[in-house]
Design a protein around this motif. Structure first.
Motif, short mmCIF file in Angstrom:
data_model
loop_
_atom_site.label_atom_id
_atom_site.label_comp_id
_atom_site.label_asym_id
_atom_site.label_seq_id
_atom_site.Cartn_x
_atom_site.Cartn_y
_atom_site.Cartn_z
N GLU A 163 -1.86 -7.06 -0.27
CA GLU A 163 -3.28 -6.70 -0.21
C GLU A 163 -3.73 -6.50 1.24
O GLU A 163 -4.43 -5.53 1.56
CB GLU A 163 -4.12 -7.80 -0.87
CG GLU A 163 -3.93 -7.90 -2.37
CD GLU A 163 -4.66 -9.09 -2.99
OE1 GLU A 163 -4.72 -9.17 -4.22
OE2 GLU A 163 -5.17 -9.95 -2.22
N THR A 164 -3.30 -7.40 2.12
CA THR A 164 -3.66 -7.28 3.54
C THR A 164 -3.02 -6.04 4.16
O THR A 164 -3.66 -5.30 4.91
CB THR A 164 -3.20 -8.55 4.29
OG1 THR A 164 -3.82 -9.69 3.72
CG2 THR A 164 -3.56 -8.45 5.77
N PHE A 165 -1.76 -5.81 3.83
CA PHE A 165 -1.03 -4.66 4.37
C PHE A 165 -1.67 -3.33 3.96
O PHE A 165 -1.76 -2.38 4.76
CB PHE A 165 0.42 -4.70 3.88
CG PHE A 165 1.18 -3.43 4.12
CD1 PHE A 165 1.65 -3.10 5.39
CD2 PHE A 165 1.42 -2.53 3.07
CE1 PHE A 165 2.33 -1.91 5.61
CE2 PHE A 165 2.10 -1.35 3.29
CZ PHE A 165 2.57 -1.03 4.55
N LYS A 195 5.60 6.32 1.53
CA LYS A 195 5.93 5.44 2.65
C LYS A 195 5.19 4.11 2.51
O LYS A 195 5.77 3.04 2.68
CB LYS A 195 5.56 6.12 3.96
CG LYS A 195 5.92 5.28 5.19
CD LYS A 195 5.54 6.01 6.47
CE LYS A 195 5.87 5.15 7.70
NZ LYS A 195 5.47 5.84 8.96
N THR A 196 3.91 4.20 2.18
CA THR A 196 3.13 2.99 1.97
C THR A 196 3.67 2.19 0.79
O THR A 196 3.79 0.96 0.84
CB THR A 196 1.65 3.35 1.70
OG1 THR A 196 1.13 4.07 2.82
CG2 THR A 196 0.82 2.08 1.48
N ALA A 197 4.04 2.90 -0.28
CA ALA A 197 4.55 2.24 -1.48
C ALA A 197 5.86 1.51 -1.20
O ALA A 197 6.06 0.37 -1.65
CB ALA A 197 4.76 3.27 -2.59
N LEU A 198 6.75 2.13 -0.45
CA LEU A 198 8.04 1.50 -0.13
C LEU A 198 7.83 0.24 0.71
O LEU A 198 8.47 -0.80 0.47
CB LEU A 198 8.94 2.49 0.61
CG LEU A 198 9.52 3.63 -0.25
CD1 LEU A 198 10.20 4.67 0.65
CD2 LEU A 198 10.50 3.08 -1.28
N ALA A 199 6.96 0.35 1.70
CA ALA A 199 6.69 -0.80 2.56
C ALA A 199 6.02 -1.93 1.78
O ALA A 199 6.33 -3.11 1.96
CB ALA A 199 5.81 -0.37 3.73
N ALA A 200 5.09 -1.56 0.87
CA ALA A 200 4.41 -2.56 0.05
C ALA A 200 5.40 -3.26 -0.86
O ALA A 200 5.33 -4.49 -1.06
CB ALA A 200 3.31 -1.90 -0.78
N GLY A 201 6.35 -2.51 -1.42
CA GLY A 201 7.36 -3.10 -2.29
C GLY A 201 8.23 -4.10 -1.56
O GLY A 201 8.52 -5.19 -2.07
N ASP A 202 8.67 -3.73 -0.36
CA ASP A 202 9.50 -4.64 0.44
C ASP A 202 8.73 -5.92 0.78
O ASP A 202 9.29 -7.02 0.76
CB ASP A 202 9.95 -3.95 1.73
CG ASP A 202 10.97 -2.85 1.47
OD1 ASP A 202 11.62 -2.88 0.41
OD2 ASP A 202 11.09 -1.96 2.33
N LEU A 203 7.46 -5.77 1.08
CA LEU A 203 6.63 -6.92 1.43
C LEU A 203 6.40 -7.82 0.22
O LEU A 203 6.41 -9.05 0.33
CB LEU A 203 5.30 -6.44 1.99
CG LEU A 203 4.43 -7.46 2.74
CD1 LEU A 203 5.19 -8.04 3.92
CD2 LEU A 203 3.15 -6.79 3.21
#
Length: 761
Positions: free
Chosen positions: A715-717, A726-734
């Motif tokens: 949520e913060t990210f 790109k946002t989705a991939l980073a959110a998934g990793d987080l």
């Protein structure tokens, strides 16, 4: 299977329903067939005597909209929610979650309140006939941790009950809590937890019967965690840093407490009383402190320097030891102690020895006297052919000691069968290793002597040791006898107490002091008792626990737990791989490796409600018959509970704030069969879009933990980020950064990442 019988009441109001639920064994049903299935399969040890039907309560099925948002009655069906036009238009997340539940038939019966309050879906929890009485139901084990866990939590477990190891330990030591710190290499934190329940771990770590290991959840998987060996290393660490861990109290009290006896019960009480600030004086008749630790347990099992080091550390705390001072002599009579000290704790142990009622019994050697004479510097005479009468730990100690002192042949004779012998298995194994022979299911019948010297013993077959009521009442077969040669017979058939110093002023029963179980107080005001003089001879850790409980009662201390219920736990999934105990356990790395085998038992059943993450993502509030609770705070994991609701508290209404005009929301669910199954992973999301930027994201994962998981880091990210791959991939990793998948459910990690990618697709 057939349903267990129960009474049924159709409630006419919430007031009536809560009143019924507050009395006796009653459960509520609010639509759907979940409760009926639970009763039919008999998945609980106890079933309700009364079922309260909430569906008959009027005016609890509605959907109302207003400027501030949505209000939904608790008895509104999932079908009504999924088909409501307002909800479908403005609260699509809620409609999608409701529509995803099971089959149309169940959605027609199931209610919003019922869905968010359903029981866990773990198959061990739900096994018919309550085959696995798991932690979540008040048991001591989670079979899923080391069993079938494909669809269980990937975000840790929850402490919902006391684990088997702690339950079984007479001292109730919080073993998983200190193992957690050992795993991390923090011996200081581990030491503090152990000391909260046991002040002499360097001792118990060497001689404890480790009952905890007998019930370790790994026992049926590979091998139990070597708890005692870990405890020994931490115990030695405590003694090596005694000035830090066993320091004098910062606050001193004027009151003095006398402790009679310096055995494990006395030492334990002295430590906790001194820690509470009391002036503690320990009186003992022997030259050295330690009681049976010093004079009853052989050095090959418990090195005497360990006991001496422990006592010196207690002396440095300010505990006074008055040795060679038997209570009862002039100046230290029982009456003197009661006058001089505010409280007196009697822990004089069981030093008396039971004898045989037969001719020539005076020729027998007492077992405790045989062992204690070694520490007193009097090497006992040992025959070439020795018989040891008894089957307990003292008898084994005597037999092994006799062998080590030069006896050519040592035979233990005991009434019990091999399976019934009270001695600990590892002690029996040690005796066999030393060459001791066992003759089980035989008892003494006649002492054979010639010219005043032992020549042997005639023994008779013992058919049973206890009678039908479980009382000690041996039964013999006089037609089956054996004659055993021996030039020494050592008797170790039990110990008794010597309470002559109390002048019969304290109430006793069958030679033991009577105490109040809660206060540990005797019949005399200000006098307490514990250990063997209350319980009869038990293990050292039993005595330690008795001393601690008595000290807490005297000082009015309330024990603090390091294992609070409902706490999220790290499951230590590396420990789910099969393997033997760590060979080199005496090093820091050794005990860390062994502690990593502890899976930190908690509940890993997931919350499988579809509506739960949806309500959390929408910022809902749940109004009950007692209070209004934020959805984030409503869901919990505890024994027989998946919410924070009390037994007689019911959901009345759900309030959902109105979303903004630029809100984007939805519900995604991965399952095996679309028509029926509960989620393997679900994702509820709601966020605003300001241009291309994400604002006020609310992301909640379902079926991945014992409670729905709010992905706060995600949520913060997402704040201010564009909707993109790109946002989705980073959110998934987080989102999966903190996961700890089990042995069989790592695939759920990829599903979480996939659903987040789909959310931003």
């Amino acid at each position: 299977m057939t349903l267990r019988n129960f009474k049924h009441i159709s409630a006419s109001s919430l007031t009536e329903a809560t009143a019924i639920l507050s009395k006796g064994k009653a459960s509520a049903i609010a639509g759907g067939t979940d409760l009926l299935g639970v009763l039919k399969d008999k998945i609980h040890a106890e079933s309700p005597e009364l079922v309260v039907d909430l569906k008959t309560i009027p005016n609890l099925s509605y959907v109302k909209t207003g400027k501030n948002g949505l209000r939904i009655g608790a008895l509104t069906t999932l079908t009504d929610i999924s088909k409501n036009e307002t909800i479908r238009k403005n609260y699509a997340l809620l409609a999608e979650a409701a529509r995803s539940v099971a089959s149309p038939e169940i959605r027609n019966m199931g209610t919003l309140g019922g869905n968010i309050c359903q029981e866990p879906r773990c198959w061990y929890y739900r096994t018919p006939e309550d085959m696995f009485h798991c932690l979540r139901k008040g048991g001591s084990k989670c079979a899923a941790l080391l069993g079938e866990n494909r669809y269980h939590s990937i975000f840790g477990s929850v402490r919902v009950g006391v684990p088997a190891c702690t339950q079984t330990c007479p001292g109730n030591i919080e073993i998983p809590a200190y193992m957690d710190h050992v795993r991390r290499g923090d011996l200081k934190a581990a030491a503090l937890i152990i000391l909260a329940g046991n002040p002499i771990p360097a001792v118990t770590g060497r001689i404890c019967p480790h009952l905890c290991e007998s019930k370790c959840n790994r026992s049926d998987f590979d091998e139990a965690v070597s708890i005692r060996n870990v405890e020994q290393v931490v115990g030695d660490y405590i003694l090596d840093h005694a000035s830090e861990f066993l320091a004098p109290p910062k606050k001193q009290r004027k009151e003095g407490v006398a402790v009679v006896g310096s055995g494990p019960a006395g030492l334990s009480a002295a430590y906790y009383l001194r820690k509470a600030g009391y002036q503690v004086t320990v009186f003992d008749k022997m030259p050295k402190a330690g009681g049976m630790l010093t004079y009853g347990i052989p050095a090959h099992r418990l090195p005497k320097e360990v006991v001496e080091k422990q006592v010196k550390a207690f002396e440095a705390m300010g505990i006074t030891f008055k040795m060679n001072t038997p209570v009862g002599q002039k100046g230290t009579t029982f009456k003197d102690l009661r006058k001089k000290f505010k409280s007196v704790f009697l822990a004089s142990g069981a030093w008396g020895e039971r004898s045989l009622d037969m001719a020539k019994k005076e020729l027998l050697t007492p077992g405790i006297e045989f062992l204690s004479s070694i520490e007193l510097g009097k090497k006992p005479a040992v025959g070439k052919t020795v018989l040891v009468i008894g089957g307990g730990n003292v008898a084994v100690d005597v037999a092994v000691t006799a062998r080590r002192l030069g006896a050519a042949k040592v035979t233990m004779v005991c009434l019990e069968s091999r399976e019934e012998m009270p001695a600990f298995e590892e002690e029996i194994a040690e005796a066999l290793h030393e060459g001791v022979t066992f003759l089980t299911s035989f008892g003494p019948d006649r002492i054979i002597e010639r010219k005043g010297r032992i020549n042997g013993m005639e023994v008779v077959s013992c058919k049973s040791v206890f009678d039908g009521a479980g009382r000690f009442n041996p039964s013999f077969d006089p037609t089956v006898k054996k004659t055993l040669e021996a030039d020494q017979i050592i008797l170790a058939i039990g110990q008794s107490t010597d309470l002559a110093y109390t002048k019969d002023e304290v109430e006793t029963l069958r030679g033991l002091i009577v105490v109040d179980e809660k206060t540990r107080a005797t019949s005399i005001e200000g006098v307490y008792a514990g250990g063997d003089i209350v319980s009869g001879p038990l293990s050292v850790i039993h005595a330690v626990a008795a001393g601690r409980k008595t000290a807490y009662a005297i000082a009015k201390i309330k024990p603090l737990s390091h294992m609070p219920m409902g706490q999220s736990l790290d499951m230590h999934c590396d420990g789910q791989n099969k393997g033997s105990r760590t060979p080199d356990i005496q090093t820091l790395e050794g005990i860390r490796s062994e502690a990593a085998r502890c899976v930190n038992c908690g509940c890993i059943a997931v919350n499988a409600s579809d509506m739960a993450p949806a309500l959390m993502a929408l910022g809902a509030k749940i109004k009950t018959t007692r209070r209004t609770i934020a959805a984030d705070d409503f869901f919990a994991a505890n024994i027989m509970k998946c919410t924070v609701l009390e037994k007689d508290e019911l959901v009345e209404e759900i309030e959902i704030p109105a979303p903004s005009k630029n809100n984007r929301q939805g519900y995604q669910k991965f399952r095996i069969r679309n028509a029926i199954d509960f989620p393997i992973v679900s994702l509820a999301y709601s966020f605003d879009l300001e241009g291309k930027a994400i604002k006020k994201a609310s992301i909640v994962l379902g079926a991945v933990a014992p409670v729905p998981v709010r992905a706060k880091a995600v949520e913060t990210f997402l704040e201010g980020k564009p909707v993109s791959d790109k946002t989705a991939l980073a959110a998934g990793d987080l989102a999966v950064k903190a996961v700890r998948p089990l042995a069989k459910n790592a695939f759920k990690v990829q599903i979480v990442k996939g659903l987040l990618r789909k959310m931003l697709g």
